[in-house]
Scaffold this motif. Sequence first.
Motif, mmCIF file in Angstrom:
data_model
loop_
_atom_site.group_PDB
_atom_site.id
_atom_site.type_symbol
_atom_site.label_atom_id
_atom_site.label_comp_id
_atom_site.label_asym_id
_atom_site.label_seq_id
_atom_site.Cartn_x
_atom_site.Cartn_y
_atom_site.Cartn_z
ATOM 1 N N PHE A 65 0.847 -1.194 0.000
ATOM 2 C CA PHE A 65 0.000 0.000 0.000
ATOM 3 C C PHE A 65 0.882 1.243 0.000
ATOM 4 O O PHE A 65 2.083 1.161 0.267
ATOM 5 N N ARG A 66 0.255 2.360 -0.313
ATOM 6 C CA ARG A 66 0.941 3.649 -0.306
ATOM 7 C C ARG A 66 0.103 4.631 0.499
ATOM 8 O O ARG A 66 -1.085 4.811 0.221
ATOM 9 N N LEU A 67 0.744 5.255 1.471
ATOM 10 C CA LEU A 67 0.012 6.160 2.356
ATOM 11 C C LEU A 67 -0.585 7.341 1.608
ATOM 12 O O LEU A 67 -1.576 7.918 2.051
ATOM 13 N N ALA A 68 -0.002 7.721 0.479
ATOM 14 C CA ALA A 68 -0.553 8.827 -0.296
ATOM 15 C C ALA A 68 -1.864 8.441 -0.976
ATOM 16 O O ALA A 68 -2.644 9.321 -1.348
ATOM 17 N N TRP A 69 -2.098 7.153 -1.150
ATOM 18 C CA TRP A 69 -3.310 6.710 -1.840
ATOM 19 C C TRP A 69 -4.362 6.172 -0.877
ATOM 20 O O TRP A 69 -5.552 6.303 -1.121
ATOM 21 N N SER A 70 -3.946 5.542 0.197
ATOM 22 C CA SER A 70 -4.882 4.913 1.136
ATOM 23 C C SER A 70 -5.078 5.788 2.361
ATOM 24 O O SER A 70 -4.116 6.335 2.900
ATOM 25 N N PRO A 197 3.592 8.720 -5.651
ATOM 26 C CA PRO A 197 2.157 8.756 -5.347
ATOM 27 C C PRO A 197 1.741 10.114 -4.785
ATOM 28 O O PRO A 197 2.444 10.682 -3.948
ATOM 29 N N ASP A 198 0.611 10.625 -5.266
ATOM 30 C CA ASP A 198 0.144 11.955 -4.890
ATOM 31 C C ASP A 198 -1.258 11.847 -4.295
ATOM 32 O O ASP A 198 -2.175 11.340 -4.946
ATOM 33 N N ALA A 199 -1.406 12.350 -3.064
ATOM 34 C CA ALA A 199 -2.671 12.190 -2.346
ATOM 35 C C ALA A 199 -3.808 12.945 -3.011
ATOM 36 O O ALA A 199 -4.926 12.425 -3.137
ATOM 37 N N ALA A 200 -3.573 14.183 -3.427
ATOM 38 C CA ALA A 200 -4.636 14.981 -4.029
ATOM 39 C C ALA A 200 -5.108 14.361 -5.337
ATOM 40 O O ALA A 200 -6.320 14.307 -5.619
ATOM 41 N N ARG A 201 -4.181 13.886 -6.141
ATOM 42 C CA ARG A 201 -4.564 13.251 -7.403
ATOM 43 C C ARG A 201 -5.287 11.931 -7.148
ATOM 44 O O ARG A 201 -6.217 11.585 -7.879
ATOM 45 N N ALA A 202 -4.865 11.218 -6.121
ATOM 46 C CA ALA A 202 -5.548 9.967 -5.785
ATOM 47 C C ALA A 202 -6.996 10.229 -5.387
ATOM 48 O O ALA A 202 -7.904 9.483 -5.769
ATOM 49 N N LEU A 212 -14.010 1.280 -8.767
ATOM 50 C CA LEU A 212 -12.764 0.611 -9.142
ATOM 51 C C LEU A 212 -11.654 0.914 -8.144
ATOM 52 O O LEU A 212 -10.947 0.000 -7.692
ATOM 53 N N VAL A 213 -11.471 2.187 -7.779
ATOM 54 C CA VAL A 213 -10.424 2.528 -6.822
ATOM 55 C C VAL A 213 -10.770 1.968 -5.441
ATOM 56 O O VAL A 213 -9.902 1.466 -4.721
ATOM 57 N N GLY A 214 -12.049 2.010 -5.084
ATOM 58 C CA GLY A 214 -12.471 1.434 -3.814
ATOM 59 C C GLY A 214 -12.218 -0.064 -3.754
ATOM 60 O O GLY A 214 -11.882 -0.609 -2.701
ATOM 61 N N ALA A 215 -12.370 -0.755 -4.904
ATOM 62 C CA ALA A 215 -12.122 -2.199 -4.928
ATOM 63 C C ALA A 215 -10.672 -2.519 -4.608
ATOM 64 O O ALA A 215 -10.366 -3.572 -4.042
ATOM 65 N N GLN A 216 -9.763 -1.618 -4.948
ATOM 66 C CA GLN A 216 -8.345 -1.808 -4.644
ATOM 67 C C GLN A 216 -8.000 -1.399 -3.219
ATOM 68 O O GLN A 216 -7.318 -2.123 -2.504
ATOM 69 N N LEU A 217 -8.502 -0.246 -2.776
ATOM 70 C CA LEU A 217 -8.072 0.302 -1.498
ATOM 71 C C LEU A 217 -8.890 -0.192 -0.311
ATOM 72 O O LEU A 217 -8.367 -0.289 0.796
ATOM 73 N N SER A 218 -10.154 -0.485 -0.522
ATOM 74 C CA SER A 218 -11.002 -0.969 0.579
ATOM 75 C C SER A 218 -12.003 -1.992 0.042
ATOM 76 O O SER A 218 -13.189 -1.700 -0.082
ATOM 77 N N PRO A 219 -11.538 -3.182 -0.317
ATOM 78 C CA PRO A 219 -12.391 -4.193 -0.948
ATOM 79 C C PRO A 219 -13.517 -4.663 -0.040
ATOM 80 O O PRO A 219 -13.376 -4.684 1.187
ATOM 81 N N ARG A 220 -14.620 -5.029 -0.668
ATOM 82 C CA ARG A 220 -15.774 -5.555 0.064
ATOM 83 C C ARG A 220 -16.079 -6.976 -0.413
ATOM 84 O O ARG A 220 -16.979 -7.196 -1.204
ATOM 85 N N PRO A 221 -15.296 -7.928 0.056
ATOM 86 C CA PRO A 221 -15.449 -9.312 -0.407
ATOM 87 C C PRO A 221 -16.701 -9.961 0.174
ATOM 88 O O PRO A 221 -17.202 -9.553 1.229
ATOM 89 N N PRO A 222 -17.204 -10.998 -0.494
ATOM 90 C CA PRO A 222 -18.418 -11.691 -0.045
ATOM 91 C C PRO A 222 -18.117 -12.720 1.039
ATOM 92 O O PRO A 222 -18.216 -13.932 0.816
ATOM 93 N N VAL A 223 -17.761 -12.257 2.217
ATOM 94 C CA VAL A 223 -17.317 -13.158 3.280
ATOM 95 C C VAL A 223 -18.393 -14.179 3.647
ATOM 96 O O VAL A 223 -18.113 -15.368 3.820
ATOM 97 N N ALA A 224 -19.637 -13.740 3.734
ATOM 98 C CA ALA A 224 -20.715 -14.653 4.135
ATOM 99 C C ALA A 224 -20.936 -15.766 3.122
ATOM 100 O O ALA A 224 -21.515 -16.810 3.445
ATOM 101 N N ALA A 225 -20.481 -15.561 1.879
ATOM 102 C CA ALA A 225 -20.682 -16.579 0.844
ATOM 103 C C ALA A 225 -19.874 -17.838 1.113
ATOM 104 O O ALA A 225 -20.182 -18.902 0.552
ATOM 105 N N GLY A 226 -18.851 -17.756 1.949
ATOM 106 C CA GLY A 226 -18.065 -18.947 2.235
ATOM 107 C C GLY A 226 -18.879 -20.016 2.944
ATOM 108 O O GLY A 226 -18.843 -21.195 2.572
ATOM 109 N N ILE A 227 -19.633 -19.621 3.955
ATOM 110 C CA ILE A 227 -20.498 -20.573 4.650
ATOM 111 C C ILE A 227 -21.594 -21.061 3.713
ATOM 112 O O ILE A 227 -21.939 -22.256 3.690
ATOM 113 N N ALA A 228 -22.155 -20.154 2.908
ATOM 114 C CA ALA A 228 -23.205 -20.546 1.969
ATOM 115 C C ALA A 228 -22.695 -21.598 0.995
ATOM 116 O O ALA A 228 -23.407 -22.563 0.675
#
Length: 332
Positions: A65-70, A197-202, A212-228
Amino acid sequence: MEPPAHESSPTIGELGESAVLARVLPRLRSGDASLLGPGDDAAVVAAPDGRYVVTSDMMVHGPDFRLAWSTPHDLGWKAAATNLTDVAAMGARPTALVVSIAAPTDLPVAMLEGIADGLRDALAELAPGAGVVGGDLSASHALTIAVTAFGDLEGRAPVLRSGARPGDLIGHAGARGDAARGLALLFAEARDAAGEPDAARAAAVRDRHPELVGAQLSPRPPVAAGIAASLAGATAMLDVSDGLARDARRLAEASGVGVDFRSDALGADPLIALAGAEDHGLLAAFPPGAALPHPFEVIGTATGEAGRLTLDGEPVDTSGWDPYSGWDGVSG
């Protein structure tokens, strides 16, 4: 986006370990399985099944990860999400995390508080009932977040990588290639003239492409689908973190099968879907004719050619993501 840590925040070096923990720990919860949370030499976590699933992952500033982006919240969220999906891939319910952080002494404490908030919020959304039961805090030149996650099988057999058989349906749950697309946008549009890496541009890129950027920096995987998937009779399963094709090859080699992907099930750009890493979806095999649980979709079939990957019958070669060499893409 969460605003950056306030400049007036004291650093962790100025406060010291005890004072930092006194500010960070109240932001977390121990979870339903915790019998004894932070405060003693070790936590005590219930394991009603008599077994527990355990996994560990690390995020290091620079390669991961890069602190300027995340934002700090992103870092805590992703640290939780990447471990929760490994637990889910075994068909288990996540119960507890142990989180260790090594950080430069001049890091503002507000950043650790933001990381804690991200951990807390990810657990609340992706694995309700799970919590942070302990960890460690140390000094390092590079900010490093190490998480160990535990899970409860609740009486079920673990779903391994090695159970798929020829003729099984290959299903996938979660995003396919979005995180790689987001990372490509950041590298293309979120760096300054010197290539740093540039924070303002990010922030601007994220405003234009939040999914798309959220999928990289803070993904929301289908955790509950594992039990299903486990309850639906999945014969094999794993977390897709290094690219769909690379991880499918791992499942194929463990099971002694091949995988033939369907291009019409992989979206507008099947090659990006196959090569893109860090989506943290779930790849699973199901018996022929099985009804796949939501949100799994059939994307291929297990074949009798051990370890061979094909796309509509044609060979696929991929190296996917490797932490020592990066993302090399895919060709078909």
